[in-house]
Enzyme design. Sequence first.
Site, mmCIF file in Angstrom:
data_model
loop_
_atom_site.group_PDB
_atom_site.id
_atom_site.type_symbol
_atom_site.label_atom_id
_atom_site.label_comp_id
_atom_site.label_asym_id
_atom_site.label_seq_id
_atom_site.Cartn_x
_atom_site.Cartn_y
_atom_site.Cartn_z
ATOM 1 N N LEU A 149 0.816 -1.222 0.000
ATOM 2 C CA LEU A 149 0.000 0.000 0.000
ATOM 3 C C LEU A 149 0.841 1.260 0.000
ATOM 4 C CD1 LEU A 149 -2.822 -0.882 2.583
ATOM 5 C CD2 LEU A 149 -3.019 -0.771 0.098
ATOM 6 N N LYS A 178 -2.102 15.740 10.905
ATOM 7 C CA LYS A 178 -1.847 16.350 9.598
ATOM 8 C C LYS A 178 -2.702 15.619 8.568
ATOM 9 C CE LYS A 178 2.233 13.430 8.707
ATOM 10 N NZ LYS A 178 3.676 13.444 8.405
ATOM 11 N N PRO A 179 -2.881 16.172 7.380
ATOM 12 C CA PRO A 179 -3.751 15.526 6.394
ATOM 13 C C PRO A 179 -3.362 14.087 6.082
ATOM 14 C CG PRO A 179 -3.279 17.772 5.712
ATOM 15 C CD PRO A 179 -2.413 17.502 6.911
ATOM 16 N N ALA A 180 -2.066 13.788 6.046
ATOM 17 C CA ALA A 180 -1.623 12.434 5.703
ATOM 18 C C ALA A 180 -1.940 11.421 6.790
ATOM 19 C CB ALA A 180 -0.120 12.431 5.417
ATOM 20 N N LYS A 209 1.781 -2.887 8.976
ATOM 21 C CA LYS A 209 2.887 -1.939 8.877
ATOM 22 C C LYS A 209 4.136 -2.612 9.450
ATOM 23 C CE LYS A 209 2.694 2.018 11.254
ATOM 24 N NZ LYS A 209 2.349 3.441 11.508
ATOM 25 N N ASP A 256 0.887 14.675 16.000
ATOM 26 C CA ASP A 256 1.219 14.706 14.565
ATOM 27 C C ASP A 256 -0.056 14.662 13.730
ATOM 28 O OD1 ASP A 256 2.865 14.927 12.378
ATOM 29 O OD2 ASP A 256 3.359 12.789 12.282
#
Length: 472
Positions: free
Chosen positions: A47, A172-174, A70, A170
């Site tokens: 991915l 954030k958009p990601a 992951k 953290d």
Amino acid sequence: MAPDPDFSLPASGFPASSTLPPDGASGSGSGAELPSHIGRYRVVRRLGEGATSDVFLCHDEFTARDVAVKRVRNWGDATRSGMAPAMRDAFFAAEASLAGRLQHPNVVQILDAVFDAESPYLVMECVPGVTLKHFCRADRLLPLDQIVELGFKCAMALAYCFRQGLIHRDVKPANLLAVLDEHGQAVDVKVSDFGSALHLNSDRTQVHRVGSLAYMPPEQVEGGDVDGRSDQYALGAVLYHLIAGKPPFEAPSQMALMHQIYTLTPKPLTELRDGVVPEMDAVIQRTLAKRPEDRFPDWDSFARALSELVSKQLIPLARFTEVKDSERFSLLRALEFFADFGDIELWEVVRRARWRRYPVGHHLFKKGSEGNSVHILALGTVEVVREGRQVAVLGAGTSVGEMAYLAPNPELRRHATDVRVTEVCTSVSFTPQLIGSLSGECQHRFDRAFIKVLVRRLHAAHEQLAHPRRIL
């Protein structure tokens, strides 16, 4: 050229995404050979990848579902891993410690954590969609009401995490995963990647001064103490980016960007996008205040401010009958009927119930019809009419039609009165079958709430029989 807004201090290197790539994207950014299995999980495809780890779409044969795994690369080789061993260990341990702990509909679940001497890995819920970074480009901006909805859900999720003793650090958009429907519309969002999270109740040594610069508040940039208001700033910066198509601050170098974060006020959103009203800009600007004490005092206050943008129609609704999720959740929290429901059960009601807004004159029930639904009034009023005479006026928090759920036979479920809307009302309705499909905990709370309603009505009937003059 401006620096990458996701520049991190320091970057964890763990790719956040547990989303499936959009159609046409393979997600196989690496030429490395694809493993057949990671532990018991059969690898389907890659991915994404980061500096120190890869994310794979895998299938768990035991539970018959897809998961995102992951896996850390080069764990045993400090020179190749791209991160100091102590810091790498801290990031993995921070996320691994949350396996099975976070149970919220808007937080990506960490299902398992396996410490393997060669390549430790995390097993996560797999989310069908993309990250919000996809919608930060000027040619892909979401509608304003959709942005507010996603912001509200993120705020409620981060509030839940804060109550668990976590500060994300953290946001954030990601790291925010958009759930897409079959038409490619973002209908939900999930907070992910807790590798940088500060565990307030942990005795473990933790890494400080982490995050992504473009979304970091001044106190976090300078390495000071952080709390929930620091994540609030970061979420405000994400919403600013989603609305304007650019982050609050942009600069040609990291030092210049840090200077702006310390000293400048972001441009008003009213100047950057049509349709943004001053009230909406004020909510976002307040989250971006330099001093934490000038932001919203807590997550609930911030979420309520976002919800009120919708409920006060400062953002136009697509349809009159539509009730947005943010408005639904806020309405439920304010009703006595749902006072004993926790956040998880409230979100279940938000998503499973039938929500409608009814105009004046609409009949919720007509005399003689068989009841097939229970209505709980969230807003507005209805009148109860028997033989052409008004016998009661019911307002917010009142339930009508309980016999559809409680009566043992169809004859008792026939309505003896008309129930008509007298002031535009928002109704939460259920059929007995739908209530039966809810989780056991949610059904239990419904039963308790209905018992309270019936006890109050029995008491009122008793008082009327015993003291008719007092009642009249």
